[in-house]
Write an enzyme that holds these catalytic residues in place. Structure first.
Site, PDB file in Angstrom:
ATOM      1  N   ASP A 145       0.823  -1.200   0.000  1.00 60.98           N
ATOM      2  CA  ASP A 145       0.000   0.000   0.000  1.00 60.98           C
ATOM      3  C   ASP A 145       0.861   1.255   0.000  1.00 60.98           C
ATOM      4  O   ASP A 145       2.078   1.207   0.216  1.00 60.98           O
ATOM      5  CB  ASP A 145      -0.917   0.014   1.223  1.00 60.98           C
ATOM      6  CG  ASP A 145      -1.999  -1.047   1.159  1.00 60.98           C
ATOM      7  OD1 ASP A 145      -2.355  -1.465   0.037  1.00 60.98           O
ATOM      8  OD2 ASP A 145      -2.487  -1.467   2.231  1.00 60.98           O
ATOM      9  N   TYR A 187       7.064  -9.749   7.360  1.00 63.11           N
ATOM     10  CA  TYR A 187       6.910  -8.309   7.546  1.00 63.11           C
ATOM     11  C   TYR A 187       7.433  -7.903   8.920  1.00 63.11           C
ATOM     12  O   TYR A 187       7.472  -8.712   9.850  1.00 63.11           O
ATOM     13  CB  TYR A 187       5.435  -7.900   7.470  1.00 63.11           C
ATOM     14  CG  TYR A 187       4.848  -7.850   6.085  1.00 63.11           C
ATOM     15  CD1 TYR A 187       4.860  -6.664   5.345  1.00 63.11           C
ATOM     16  CD2 TYR A 187       4.266  -8.970   5.513  1.00 63.11           C
ATOM     17  CE1 TYR A 187       4.304  -6.605   4.073  1.00 63.11           C
ATOM     18  CE2 TYR A 187       3.705  -8.933   4.240  1.00 63.11           C
ATOM     19  CZ  TYR A 187       3.727  -7.744   3.532  1.00 63.11           C
ATOM     20  OH  TYR A 187       3.185  -7.702   2.267  1.00 63.11           O
TER      21      TYR A 187
END
Length: 248
Positions: A51, A109
């Protein structure tokens, strides 16, 4: 011939990885650079999309070309041509059916939080000044390993065939005023990590209990989970393939 390109980027100035009609993206900038230097015209297919504002310490994309090139020289040329916030590390020649997105067996992540104001981290870490119980947050993180269906952490109205993910690692690490959440899974849903972190922060602030996390996951309701933390603290750190051993 098919190649994987290994690269990284600071996502601050980009509207995510994927091409956007009216906004600059990492895909647009990297694709233009590669096409200019290869004197070719092809599309880069990445391991996934990030994003707006999200960073990638390590990302892969594949492309097809018949151009013969020196890998080290091309890495040097690309890094000279690209803006400072995108870095190319390497190229890997792979089988023609190899796929950067579908062949990935694991993704990792990190989410970075600073608990003391730091002007140099304003685009790289989420400033959270409230007192946080890290032990309880780690207890809550362990609960993630007990489940597969994470619809409660998914962005609503997402077109996916399943909400199941196999989370293999989830824990918090504290280093002075820095907190880092580590998580690895075979796949992630849209907005999933940021929603998980928001829920863990609610645990750390005492807004919900550790046991409440069980009920949130079982509810399959995004409205029950925590807030979505800002994108700028999120980093894609690793993508693993069965046929690539090189890492950065």
């Amino acid at each position: 011939m098919r190649y994987f390109i290994q690269f990284a980027y600071n996502g601050t100035n980009y509207h995510g990885w994927q091409l956007q009609p009216e906004a600059i993206s990492v895909q647009e900038v990297l694709t233009k650079a590669v096409n200019v230097l290869f004197r070719d015209d092809f599309e880069l297919v990445a391991a996934g999309r990030t994003d707006a504002g999200v960073h990638a310490k390590l990302m892969y994309a594949h492309f097809d070309t018949d151009v013969v090139f020196d890998k080290q020289l091309m890495v040097h040329k690309l890094n000279s041509f690209l803006p400072e916030d995108i870095t190319v590390f390497n190229f890997f020649k792979v089988a023609k059916e190899a796929h950067a997105r579908f062949d990935a067996v694991s993704r990792s992540y990190e989410y970075h939080i600073n608990t003391f104001k730091n002007s140099f981290l304003k685009d790289l870490s989420y400033y959270q000044f409230r007192n946080l119980d890290i032990d309880k947050m780690n207890e809550a993180a362990k609960i993630l390993l007990e489940y597969e269906d994470f619809e409660c952490f998914s962005k609503t109205h997402t077109d996916v065939f399943t909400f199941n993910c196999n989370i293999t690692t989830a824990y918090w690490q504290k280093n002075g005023s820095q907190l880092i959440f580590h998580i690895s899974a075979n796949r992630f849903l849209r907005n999933m990590v940021r929603a998980i972190v928001g829920t863990m922060l609610n645990v750390g602030m005492g807004k919900i209990s550790v046991n409440d996390v069980h009920e949130i996951i079982k509810s399959k309701n995004r409205g029950k989970a925590g807030f979505s933390v800002p994108a700028h603290g999120l980093y894609l750190t690793q993508v693993e393939y069965p046929y690539i051993n090189d890492t950065k």
